[in-house]
Design an enzyme around this catalytic site. Structure first.
Site, PDB file in Angstrom:
ATOM      1  CB  SER A 173      62.815  32.695 -63.920  1.00 36.21           C
ATOM      2  OG  SER A 173      63.003  33.649 -64.953  1.00 36.21           O
ATOM      3  CE1 TYR A 189      67.301  34.485 -61.618  1.00 36.41           C
ATOM      4  CE2 TYR A 189      66.249  34.788 -63.744  1.00 36.41           C
ATOM      5  CZ  TYR A 189      66.164  34.676 -62.365  1.00 36.41           C
ATOM      6  OH  TYR A 189      64.938  34.745 -61.748  1.00 36.41           O
TER       7      TYR A 189
END
Length: 266
Positions: free
Chosen positions: A136, A149
């Protein structure tokens, strides 16, 4: 790359990016072992190429399920592992439930590393093999509202780099491809609302899958998808203070969308 020669394990196949990857790879002619937690989604994907797609419902956070995946992957003689399984939860860190933090770390980091380790001896037996980690942009940019995250995706990025260097004299290539915001069911309504408020581009999972497949074909070791995200990743590495100031200006908007809404007591 002759996809018809590839035997690929895709984790997180019942998710948005994972499912799109399965469709893209099946169309290219690959043989696939697909793993996910949603049986109906796996069944729909298997119908794309019933003779080349094999399904296994499993929760990678469970040790016994990981063992079943390793056994099935060994039997299928996979030569490529695509780690696409993961979870996300948007919200202020101070308001995150401890169980939710633990679950995200367990799936995004621990399960991914342990599955990769268990499959590595099988991959090392091939003349050419691949480990592809789907990361990501938040693995290179710490962003408010995504503290846990970001921690897991920073870990995956570091793992990819370290393992690539560790395996530099072997037939196993380690790739790390980092999408930006993507339109999947993993996004909460609050996350979608924040992206709209900030004017963030959100990619379709099919576009992300096509970019991942292209990166594998080109053996791109590290790739950040999207503009200006790729610029922001470089800026965050070279001039983090500039990114600090830019995000601080956006902080009130982020906090407004990330803060948990209290339910009035009756």
């Amino acid at each position: 790359m002759r996809w018809s020669d590839r035997r690929i394990l895709v984790t997180g196949a019942s998710g948005g990016i994972g499912g799109a990857l399965v469709a893209e790879l099946a169309e290219a002619g690959a043989t696939l072992l697909i793993v996910g937690r949603n049986q109906p989604s796996l069944d729909r994907l298997a119908a794309l190429a019933p003779d080349r797609i094999y399904i296994l419902k499993a929760d990678l956070a469970q040790a016994e399920d990981r063992r079943r995946v390793v056994d099935a992957a060994s039997e299928a003689r996979i030569d490529m592992l695509i780690n696409a399984a993961g979870s996300n939860q948007f919200g202020l860190f101070e308001e995150q439930a401890p169980a939710a933090i633990s679950a995200m770390v367990e799936l995004n980091v621990t399960a991914t590393l342990l599955l990769t380790q268990a499959l590595l001896p099988r991959l090392l037996h091939h003349d050419r093999a691949w480990i592809v980690n789907v990361g990501s942009a938040f693995g290179a940019i710490g962003h408010p509202g995504y503290a846990t995250y970001c921690a897991t995706k920073f870990a995956l990025r570091g793992f990819s780099q370290a393992l690539r260097r560790e395996l530099a004299d072997t037939p196993v290539a380690v790739l790390h491809i980092a999408p930006r915001a993507t339109r999947t069911g993993m996004n909460s309504a609050a996350a979608d609302s924040l992206n709209a408020a900030l004017g963030n581009a959100v990619d379709a999972p099919e576009a992300v899958a096509a970019a991942i497949v292209s990166s594998i074909e080109k053996r791109t070791r590290e790739r950040q998808l999207g503009w200006p995200e790729c610029l922001l990743v470089h800026l965050n590495g070279l001039l983090p203070g500039m990114v600090d100031r830019a995000l601080k200006k956006r902080l009130p908007i982020i906090q407004r969308h990330a803060r948990r809404v209290s339910t009035p007591s009756s």
